[in-house]
Motif scaffolding. Structure first.
Motif, PDB file in Angstrom:
ATOM      1  N   GLY A   1       0.828  -1.206   0.000  1.00 44.03           N
ATOM      2  CA  GLY A   1       0.000   0.000   0.000  1.00 44.03           C
ATOM      3  C   GLY A   1       0.853   1.243   0.000  1.00 44.03           C
ATOM      4  N   ASN A   2       1.927   1.240   0.837  1.00 39.35           N
ATOM      5  CA  ASN A   2       2.840   2.383   0.871  1.00 39.35           C
ATOM      6  C   ASN A   2       3.549   2.561  -0.456  1.00 39.35           C
ATOM      7  OD1 ASN A   2       2.227   3.023   3.462  1.00 39.35           O
ATOM      8  ND2 ASN A   2       3.937   1.899   4.393  1.00 39.35           N
ATOM      9  N   LYS A   3       3.935   1.419  -1.053  1.00 37.63           N
ATOM     10  CA  LYS A   3       4.618   1.474  -2.341  1.00 37.63           C
ATOM     11  C   LYS A   3       3.704   2.083  -3.394  1.00 37.63           C
ATOM     12  CE  LYS A   3       6.989  -1.433  -5.712  1.00 37.63           C
ATOM     13  NZ  LYS A   3       7.324  -2.813  -6.116  1.00 37.63           N
ATOM     14  N   SER A   4       2.428   1.661  -3.398  1.00 34.87           N
ATOM     15  CA  SER A   4       1.460   2.187  -4.360  1.00 34.87           C
ATOM     16  C   SER A   4       1.268   3.688  -4.179  1.00 34.87           C
ATOM     17  CB  SER A   4       0.122   1.455  -4.174  1.00 34.87           C
ATOM     18  OG  SER A   4      -0.870   2.025  -4.971  1.00 34.87           O
ATOM     19  N   LEU A   5       1.212   4.146  -2.903  1.00 34.43           N
ATOM     20  CA  LEU A   5       1.015   5.563  -2.627  1.00 34.43           C
ATOM     21  C   LEU A   5       2.187   6.382  -3.142  1.00 34.43           C
ATOM     22  CD1 LEU A   5      -0.828   7.627  -1.176  1.00 34.43           C
ATOM     23  CD2 LEU A   5       0.571   7.298   0.870  1.00 34.43           C
ATOM     24  N   LEU A   6       3.406   5.869  -2.926  1.00 35.87           N
ATOM     25  CA  LEU A   6       4.601   6.581  -3.388  1.00 35.87           C
ATOM     26  C   LEU A   6       4.663   6.641  -4.905  1.00 35.87           C
ATOM     27  CD1 LEU A   6       7.249   5.233  -0.857  1.00 35.87           C
ATOM     28  CD2 LEU A   6       6.391   7.567  -1.018  1.00 35.87           C
ATOM     29  N   GLU A   7       4.176   5.585  -5.557  1.00 36.98           N
ATOM     30  CA  GLU A   7       4.174   5.568  -7.013  1.00 36.98           C
ATOM     31  C   GLU A   7       3.263   6.650  -7.560  1.00 36.98           C
ATOM     32  OE1 GLU A   7       3.036   1.675  -8.141  1.00 36.98           O
ATOM     33  OE2 GLU A   7       5.014   0.789  -7.835  1.00 36.98           O
ATOM     34  N   TYR A   8       2.138   6.880  -6.900  1.00 40.85           N
ATOM     35  CA  TYR A   8       1.154   7.820  -7.430  1.00 40.85           C
ATOM     36  C   TYR A   8       1.358   9.248  -6.939  1.00 40.85           C
ATOM     37  CZ  TYR A   8      -1.498   4.036  -9.533  1.00 40.85           C
ATOM     38  OH  TYR A   8      -1.884   2.991 -10.321  1.00 40.85           O
ATOM     39  N   ASN A   9       1.859   9.429  -5.719  1.00 39.26           N
ATOM     40  CA  ASN A   9       2.100  10.762  -5.175  1.00 39.26           C
ATOM     41  C   ASN A   9       3.577  10.932  -4.841  1.00 39.26           C
ATOM     42  OD1 ASN A   9      -0.575  11.591  -5.337  1.00 39.26           O
ATOM     43  ND2 ASN A   9      -1.066  10.795  -3.315  1.00 39.26           N
ATOM     44  N   PRO A  10       4.319  11.712  -5.632  1.00 33.76           N
ATOM     45  CA  PRO A  10       5.752  11.886  -5.379  1.00 33.76           C
ATOM     46  C   PRO A  10       6.002  12.651  -4.089  1.00 33.76           C
ATOM     47  CG  PRO A  10       4.995  13.398  -7.083  1.00 33.76           C
ATOM     48  CD  PRO A  10       3.849  12.477  -6.788  1.00 33.76           C
ATOM     49  N   GLU A  11       7.207  12.483  -3.527  1.00 34.86           N
ATOM     50  CA  GLU A  11       7.564  13.194  -2.303  1.00 34.86           C
ATOM     51  C   GLU A  11       7.711  14.693  -2.553  1.00 34.86           C
ATOM     52  OE1 GLU A  11      10.965  11.546  -0.439  1.00 34.86           O
ATOM     53  OE2 GLU A  11      10.048   9.578  -0.108  1.00 34.86           O
ATOM     54  N   ASN A  12       8.137  15.038  -3.748  1.00 34.62           N
ATOM     55  CA  ASN A  12       8.275  16.462  -4.091  1.00 34.62           C
ATOM     56  C   ASN A  12       8.021  16.676  -5.572  1.00 34.62           C
ATOM     57  OD1 ASN A  12      10.830  15.859  -5.417  1.00 34.62           O
ATOM     58  ND2 ASN A  12      11.708  15.755  -3.362  1.00 34.62           N
ATOM     59  N   PHE A  13       7.833  17.934  -5.936  1.00 31.59           N
ATOM     60  CA  PHE A  13       7.626  18.316  -7.333  1.00 31.59           C
ATOM     61  C   PHE A  13       8.784  19.207  -7.785  1.00 31.59           C
ATOM     62  CE2 PHE A  13       3.260  17.613  -5.802  1.00 31.59           C
ATOM     63  CZ  PHE A  13       2.798  16.738  -6.775  1.00 31.59           C
TER      64      PHE A  13
END
Length: 317
Positions: free
Chosen positions: A4-16
């Motif tokens: 779940g965490n991996k999926s979240l990181l894939e879709y929402n980057p830590e920064n832009f």
């Protein structure tokens, strides 16, 4: 949980990455200087308007209450975006965190929605002052002015809340590059990899409420004002009435015209290259010019500034 965490990181980057003009390196230095000078002027001009509106006893009418709130909005408007832009232009890193980006567009759209309502309230104030002069003090009393300002701030917050609630749900599929100088909702919608039909439709409704309806009220108010002014027999009286309103009309044009171009078209179809320079205009150029427009066209404000400078000079001697 890990997946779940991996999926979240894939879709929402830590920064832009805020692209700005990094694709045109030769523009960065002159634009940095222009932004820095504009920011300093915006800070000085708007702080001066707020100070004279609060401290000068001759500037206690409703018009100056609204003007001081407009200056405070412009002060916050520039501070929300310009320091980040200056930092990015002076650094090799052009990034902003996901949380920082969310906070930036939340505050930016809160202030933008509030300013739309405040400008409409200022037009209403001018309408009552010119078309109903005998009832002006009864209609636009101090508590009424405070209520109108409170409605503007609460409405702007509601606008921001709805937009943020929808935008934070958008997935970005690992895309990080925002072709803009700062974070704002249309750029975020454009970057998303999901179906943004709901976001587009909601943004269109909010634009109609916060841009088109206030603008229609402003134009209607000034239509009645123009009719009333043309009935004034004295040319000096007509000139004074038009002079009082012209500053506000210039400010309305500078704020609304770029906003209409930027927000009336669906975010998924607008040109980011044009959009980022238009957003630069209403985020720094308009707040910088506003205090000078009101000062240059208003004898009362010029007189109050002169008195403030004289008092400051006497205290410093």
């Amino acid at each position: 949980m890990r997946s779940g965490n991996k999926s979240l990181l894939e879709y929402n980057p830590e920064n832009f990455i805020l692209l700005g003009v990094s694709d045109r390196p030769w523009l960065e230095l002159p634009l940095f200087v222009i932004l820095l000078v504009s920011y300093i002027l915006a800070m000085l001009g708007n702080i001066a308007i707020i100070l004279v509106s609060k401290l000068d006893t001759q500037l206690q009418s409703p018009m100056y209450i609204f003007l001081s709130h407009l200056s405070f909005l412009d002060l916050c408007y520039t501070t929300t975006t310009v320091p980040q832009m200056l930092f990015n232009m002076g650094s090799s890193m052009k990034t902003i965190s996901y949380g920082g980006c969310t906070v930036q567009y939340a505050i930016f759209h809160w202030l933008g929605g509030t300013e739309c309502i405040v400008l409409a309230v200022m037009a209403l104030d001018r309408y009552v002052a010119i078309c109903e002069p005998l009832r002006y003090a009864i209609i636009m009393h101090r508590s009424r002015c405070q209520q109108l300002v409170a409605v503007a701030w609460v409405s702007g917050f509601g606008n921001s809340l709805v937009q943020v609630a929808l935008t934070v749900q958008l997935p970005f599929c690992g895309q990080r590059v925002l072709n803009n100088f700062f974070c704002e909702v249309p750029a975020m919608i454009k970057l998303s990899c999901a179906d943004t039909a709901v976001n587009d439709a909601t943004l269109s409704v909010l634009v109609a409420f916060f841009v088109l309806i206030p603008l229609a009220l402003i134009l209607l108010s000034y239509g009645f004002i123009a009719r009333a002014v043309l009935r004034i027999q004295s040319s000096k009286g007509r000139h004074k009435a038009f002079g009082t309103c012209s500053s506000h009309l210039v400010v309305v044009s500078l704020f609304y015209l770029p906003a209409i171009y930027m927000y009336l078209q669906p975010p998924s179809s607008y040109s980011q290259e044009q959009g980022k320079f238009i957003s630069l205009f209403y985020s720094i150029v308009t707040p910088t010019l506003n205090p000078f427009i009101y000062t240059l066209r208003n004898k009362d404000v010029k007189g109050a500034l002169r008195r403030l400078l004289e008092k400051t000079w006497r205290l410093c001697r």
